[in-house]
Write an enzyme that holds these catalytic residues in place. Structure first.
Site, PDB file in Angstrom:
ATOM      1  N   GLY A 132      -1.219  -5.153  -5.193  1.00  0.00           N
ATOM      2  CA  GLY A 132      -0.280  -5.800  -4.269  1.00  0.00           C
ATOM      3  C   GLY A 132      -0.097  -7.271  -4.582  1.00  0.00           C
ATOM      4  O   GLY A 132       0.823  -7.919  -4.077  1.00  0.00           O
ATOM      5  N   SER A 191      -1.331  -1.737  -9.840  1.00  0.00           N
ATOM      6  CA  SER A 191      -1.054  -0.860  -8.691  1.00  0.00           C
ATOM      7  C   SER A 191      -1.193   0.616  -9.052  1.00  0.00           C
ATOM      8  O   SER A 191      -1.332   0.985 -10.220  1.00  0.00           O
ATOM      9  CB  SER A 191       0.368  -1.114  -8.208  1.00  0.00           C
ATOM     10  OG  SER A 191       1.271  -0.536  -9.136  1.00  0.00           O
ATOM     11  N   CYS A 192      -1.093   1.452  -8.032  1.00  0.00           N
ATOM     12  CA  CYS A 192      -1.206   2.904  -8.230  1.00  0.00           C
ATOM     13  C   CYS A 192      -0.123   3.421  -9.176  1.00  0.00           C
ATOM     14  O   CYS A 192      -0.396   4.209 -10.091  1.00  0.00           O
ATOM     15  CB  CYS A 192      -1.138   3.623  -6.889  1.00  0.00           C
ATOM     16  SG  CYS A 192       0.250   3.096  -5.849  1.00  0.00           S
ATOM     17  N   HIS A 202       3.127   9.879  -4.949  1.00  0.00           N
ATOM     18  CA  HIS A 202       4.352   9.485  -5.652  1.00  0.00           C
ATOM     19  C   HIS A 202       4.615  10.522  -6.751  1.00  0.00           C
ATOM     20  O   HIS A 202       3.680  11.153  -7.251  1.00  0.00           O
ATOM     21  CB  HIS A 202       4.199   8.152  -6.390  1.00  0.00           C
ATOM     22  CG  HIS A 202       3.707   7.002  -5.575  1.00  0.00           C
ATOM     23  ND1 HIS A 202       4.380   6.488  -4.499  1.00  0.00           N
ATOM     24  CD2 HIS A 202       2.614   6.199  -5.726  1.00  0.00           C
ATOM     25  CE1 HIS A 202       3.721   5.429  -4.016  1.00  0.00           C
ATOM     26  NE2 HIS A 202       2.649   5.246  -4.742  1.00  0.00           N
TER      27      HIS A 202
HETATM   28  P1  NAD Z   1      -5.029  -1.593   4.087  1.00  0.00           P
HETATM   29  O1  NAD Z   1      -4.093  -2.221   5.056  1.00  0.00           O
HETATM   30  O2  NAD Z   1      -5.333  -0.152   4.192  1.00  0.00           O
HETATM   31  O3  NAD Z   1      -6.421  -2.369   4.132  1.00  0.00           O
HETATM   32  C1  NAD Z   1      -6.497  -3.766   4.123  1.00  0.00           C
HETATM   33  C2  NAD Z   1      -7.785  -4.192   4.797  1.00  0.00           C
HETATM   34  O4  NAD Z   1      -7.886  -5.614   4.733  1.00  0.00           O
HETATM   35  C3  NAD Z   1      -7.861  -3.803   6.264  1.00  0.00           C
HETATM   36  O5  NAD Z   1      -9.139  -3.269   6.519  1.00  0.00           O
HETATM   37  C4  NAD Z   1      -7.679  -5.125   7.008  1.00  0.00           C
HETATM   38  O6  NAD Z   1      -8.407  -5.136   8.209  1.00  0.00           O
HETATM   39  C5  NAD Z   1      -8.295  -6.110   6.015  1.00  0.00           C
HETATM   40  N1  NAD Z   1      -7.834  -7.481   6.173  1.00  0.00           N
HETATM   41  C6  NAD Z   1      -6.651  -7.924   6.679  1.00  0.00           C
HETATM   42  N2  NAD Z   1      -6.631  -9.271   6.677  1.00  0.00           N
HETATM   43  C7  NAD Z   1      -7.815  -9.681   6.167  1.00  0.00           C
HETATM   44  C8  NAD Z   1      -8.403 -10.971   5.934  1.00  0.00           C
HETATM   45  N3  NAD Z   1      -7.741 -12.094   6.208  1.00  0.00           N
HETATM   46  N4  NAD Z   1      -9.635 -11.008   5.408  1.00  0.00           N
HETATM   47  C9  NAD Z   1     -10.330  -9.887   5.133  1.00  0.00           C
HETATM   48  N5  NAD Z   1      -9.818  -8.645   5.334  1.00  0.00           N
HETATM   49  C10 NAD Z   1      -8.582  -8.558   5.851  1.00  0.00           C
HETATM   50  O7  NAD Z   1      -4.478  -1.959   2.640  1.00  0.00           O
HETATM   51  P2  NAD Z   1      -4.686  -1.121   1.294  1.00  0.00           P
HETATM   52  O8  NAD Z   1      -3.657  -0.057   1.259  1.00  0.00           O
HETATM   53  O9  NAD Z   1      -6.097  -0.785   1.112  1.00  0.00           O
HETATM   54  O10 NAD Z   1      -4.216  -2.206   0.233  1.00  0.00           O
HETATM   55  C11 NAD Z   1      -5.080  -3.208  -0.257  1.00  0.00           C
HETATM   56  C12 NAD Z   1      -4.566  -3.684  -1.603  1.00  0.00           C
HETATM   57  O11 NAD Z   1      -4.560  -2.585  -2.505  1.00  0.00           O
HETATM   58  C13 NAD Z   1      -3.140  -4.225  -1.590  1.00  0.00           C
HETATM   59  O12 NAD Z   1      -3.013  -5.198  -2.593  1.00  0.00           O
HETATM   60  C14 NAD Z   1      -2.318  -3.007  -2.001  1.00  0.00           C
HETATM   61  O13 NAD Z   1      -1.067  -3.334  -2.539  1.00  0.00           O
HETATM   62  C15 NAD Z   1      -3.253  -2.390  -3.031  1.00  0.00           C
HETATM   63  N6  NAD Z   1      -3.045  -0.961  -3.292  1.00  0.00           N
HETATM   64  C16 NAD Z   1      -2.788  -0.103  -2.262  1.00  0.00           C
HETATM   65  C17 NAD Z   1      -2.584   1.241  -2.532  1.00  0.00           C
HETATM   66  C18 NAD Z   1      -2.271   2.227  -1.441  1.00  0.00           C
HETATM   67  O14 NAD Z   1      -1.598   3.209  -1.693  1.00  0.00           O
HETATM   68  N7  NAD Z   1      -2.726   2.035  -0.228  1.00  0.00           N
HETATM   69  C19 NAD Z   1      -2.676   1.709  -3.856  1.00  0.00           C
HETATM   70  C20 NAD Z   1      -2.998   0.807  -4.874  1.00  0.00           C
HETATM   71  C21 NAD Z   1      -3.163  -0.533  -4.580  1.00  0.00           C
END
Ligand code: NAD
Length: 336
Positions: free
Chosen positions: A110, A139-140, A219
């Site tokens: 992200g 990313s994924c 996807h």
């Molecule tokens: P998510 O929303 O599921 O989890 C994010 C976590 O971060 C939550 O637990 C939230 O409480 C916490 N958080 C929020 N603000 C915070 C702060 N200031 N300090 C510490 N923690 C905080 O998000 P996700 O889907 O796990 O995505 C995380 C990263 O991984 C992003 O960069 C996303 O683009 C990337 N990503 C996501 C996916 C997917 O499909 N979900 C796949 C690949 C990469």
């Protein structure tokens, strides 16, 4: 050496990375963080992960009866490397915090490539992350494209790639976003995933388009590759058969769509019903002249997890051989 790993952001990606670290004998979790006292904070507690919270929110956890060990700053003091799994827009702020604490950190897809200057895929460029302080695991979608394209480029040679990405609308856990009844093209063309692949496969000529559709499961990518040599489709299949984290399936054997693939993951007993592998339809690929056509399915919540484990080994310089790291990660995570 057992590397001390902290997970900042115990959400979709963070909780999976935490579980994967726990399966390794050369790294361990010293803390995970949550901002709010949700069910996930309770789960982290019940799994025995030391739980740390955003400073100022301690009272909320206390009121919810959830035990915490301290604030995120306290957690960082325990770690040698942080896997940052916070939402995609906090990168600059978090990087400054990790830098001040003199810590190494992995960011997720992200964030922009520019945040770290190094983007990572274990098979394609493990050595680029070697000893670095900040690295981004792509990313994924980008991980999916690199997993299948890198071995084709290495063994056959690629002239050019065009791909259309059919993206899930949201993750299954997310009830707030859509689309629910619409198909939403990404209007900025070509889409960002092509340049993102080039942050790892630097000289690959690739263009992508993307469309979000109302599904949460996976996807699907439709990929068209102009090859540098004449090959048969069997040659391409043989390459993918020998590629880690790529799984060939047959639509004709009851796996025509992402719905059955996810059911297959559950039937195989995969944790959370995940599929860490990139799924390619064996009977949905062809080579005509010098053009390769294929479809692949990406389980967005889990394909990047083993990459984070290998990235820790490269940044901490604990395993110089990428294939040894990949094999170790895959064996412990049950990836075939
Ligand atoms: P998510 O929303 O599921 O989890 C994010 C976590 O971060 C939550 O637990 C939230 O409480 C916490 N958080 C929020 N603000 C915070 C702060 N200031 N300090 C510490 N923690 C905080 O998000 P996700 O889907 O796990 O995505 C995380 C990263 O991984 C992003 O960069 C996303 O683009 C990337 N990503 C996501 C996916 C997917 O499909 N979900 C796949 C690949 C990469």
């Amino acid at each position: 050496m057992v590397v001390k790993v902290a997970i900042n952001g115990y959400g979709t990606i963070g909780k999976r990375v935490a579980d994967a670290v726990t399966l390794q004998d050369d790294m361990k979790i010293v803390g995970v963080s949550k901002t709010k006292p949700t069910f996930e904070a309770q789960v982290a507690n019940s799994k025995g992960f030391p739980l740390y919270v955003l400073a100022g929110n301690e009272k909320k956890f206390d009121q919810a009866g959830i035990k915490i060990k301290g604030t995120i700053d306290d957690m960082l003091k325990e770690a040698e490397i942080v896997v940052d799994c916070t939402p995609g827009d906090l990168g600059d702020q978090c990087k400054a915090t990790y830098g001040k604490a003199n810590l190494k950190a992995i960011f997720q897809g992200g964030e922009d490539h520019e945040l770290t200057g190094t983007s990572f895929n274990a098979l394609a460029n493990y050595k680029e992350a070697w000893g670095k302080q900040f690295v981004r695991v792509v990313s994924c979608n980008t991980t999916g494209l690199i997993r299948t394209l890198f071995p084709i480029d290495r063994d056959i040679g690629i002239e050019r790639v065009n791909a259309v990405l059919i993206r899930r609308a949201v993750d299954p856990r997310d009830s707030k976003k859509g689309p629910v009844n619409a198909i939403k093209p990404v209007l900025e063309l070509p889409s960002h995933q092509g340049p993102d692949v080039q942050t790892v496969m630097h000289s690959l000529k690739i263009s992508t388009m993307a469309v979000a559709v109302p599904t949460t499961l996976m996807h699907v990518h439709s990929v068209i590759v102009d090859l540098k040599k004449d090959v048969k489709k069997e040659d391409v299949l043989k390459i993918w058969e020998g590629t880690p984290r790529v799984m060939l399936i047959d639509g004709s054997k009851g796996l025509p769509s992402t719905a059955e693939i996810m059911e297959y993951a559950r039937d195989l007993g995969h944790a959370r019903g995940d599929f860490n592998e990139i799924i390619v339809w064996r009977d949905g690929m062809n080579v005509v002249g010098r053009t390769l056509y294929y479809y692949q399915a990406i389980h967005q919540e889990s394909d990047v997890i083993p990459e984070n484990i290998d990235c820790i080994r490269s940044m901490m310089k604990t395993e110089p051989d990428n294939m040894k790291s990949i094999q170790k990660t895959d064996k412990t995570m049950g990836i075939k």
